[in-house]
Design an enzyme around this catalytic site. Structure first.
Site, PDB file in Angstrom:
ATOM      1  N   CYS A  63      13.791 116.190 -37.721  1.00 46.84           N
ATOM      2  CA  CYS A  63      12.606 116.578 -37.432  1.00 46.84           C
ATOM      3  C   CYS A  63      12.140 115.038 -36.705  1.00 46.84           C
ATOM      4  CB  CYS A  63      11.870 116.579 -38.734  1.00 46.84           C
ATOM      5  SG  CYS A  63      11.686 118.159 -39.493  1.00 46.84           S
ATOM      6  N   HIS A  64      10.976 115.424 -35.555  1.00 47.20           N
ATOM      7  CA  HIS A  64      10.663 114.279 -35.149  1.00 47.20           C
ATOM      8  C   HIS A  64       9.322 113.760 -35.939  1.00 47.20           C
ATOM      9  CE1 HIS A  64      12.010 116.904 -31.834  1.00 47.20           C
ATOM     10  NE2 HIS A  64      11.767 115.540 -30.904  1.00 47.20           N
ATOM     11  N   ASP A 115       5.854 118.813 -62.212  1.00 49.47           N
ATOM     12  CA  ASP A 115       6.156 117.316 -62.893  1.00 49.47           C
ATOM     13  C   ASP A 115       5.131 117.148 -63.739  1.00 49.47           C
ATOM     14  OD1 ASP A 115       7.435 114.865 -63.350  1.00 49.47           O
ATOM     15  OD2 ASP A 115       5.687 114.042 -62.265  1.00 49.47           O
TER      16      ASP A 115
END
Length: 157
Positions: free
Chosen positions: A77-78, A128
Site C-alpha cells: 500500500c502507498h 478487546d
C-alpha cells in the site's frame, strides 16, 4: 483481469501511480460485530462503558489511528496522508454493532484499504474492550461498501 500487485515476472510490486490523475478519492468500509446478550445488556446511551472506558469512543480513535497507518501495515500500500477519516458506530435491526469507516483524500490512488483497516481495527478494539464480559463476541464480516474517484466507482446495493 490481472492482479495489480504482481509484475510481468510474477514478483510482488507496488502499483505505479505516477501517471494517474489526482482526484478526490473516498471509500467506505463496514465491519459487523455480534455481541452476546450479556454484553448487549450493558449498552447504555448508545455506548458500552467498561473499566477501560467508553468502548465505542475508544474504537473510533483506534480505527482512525489505524487507517492513518495502513501504508505501514500492508506491504504494498502507498503511504497516504488522509484528508479525513470518519467512523460511525451503531446497532442495526438485528442488534449487531455496525462500524462504518469512511476515508477520503485528494490523490492519485484510492483509500479502500484505509477504510477497511479503520473498520477492522475499530471492530477489534470493540472485541478487546468487551472480552472480559464474554469471549463469544464475533466479528462476522468486513467489506467495502462504496468507493469513488478512481477508474470506476463502486457502491454496494
Amino acid at each position: 483481469m490481472s492482479l495489480t500487485h504482481i509484475n510481468e515476472q510474477g514478483k510482488p510490486t507496488m502499483v505505479n501511480v505516477g501517471e494517474k490523475a489526482v482526484t478526490l478519492r473516498t471509500a467506505t468500509a463496514r465491519s459487523i460485530v455480534v455481541l452476546p446478550d450479556e454484553v448487549l445488556q450493558q449498552l447504555t446511551g448508545g455506548d458500552l462503558q467498561t473499566k477501560k472506558g467508553s468502548v465505542f469512543q475508544v474504537a473510533i480513535i483506534a480505527g482512525i489511528m489505524a487507517a492513518k497507518k495502513t501504508g505501514e501495515l500492508i506491504p504494498l500500500c502507498h503511504p497516504l496522508g488522509l484528508d479525513n477519516c470518519d467512523i460511525q458506530i451503531g446497532l442495526n435491526d438485528a442488534q449487531e454493532v455496525v462500524v462504518d469507516c469512511t476515508a477520503s483524500l485528494t490523490a492519485k490512488t484510492g483509500v479502500e484499504m484505509e477504510a477497511l483497516v479503520g473498520a477492522s481495527i475499530a471492530a477489534l478494539t470493540i472485541y478487546d474492550m468487551c472480552k472480559a464480559m464474554s469471549h463469544d463476541i464475533v466479528i462476522k464480516e468486513t467489506k467495502l461498501m462504496a468507493k469513488t474517484g478512481g477508474k470506476r466507482d463502486f457502491k454496494r446495493g
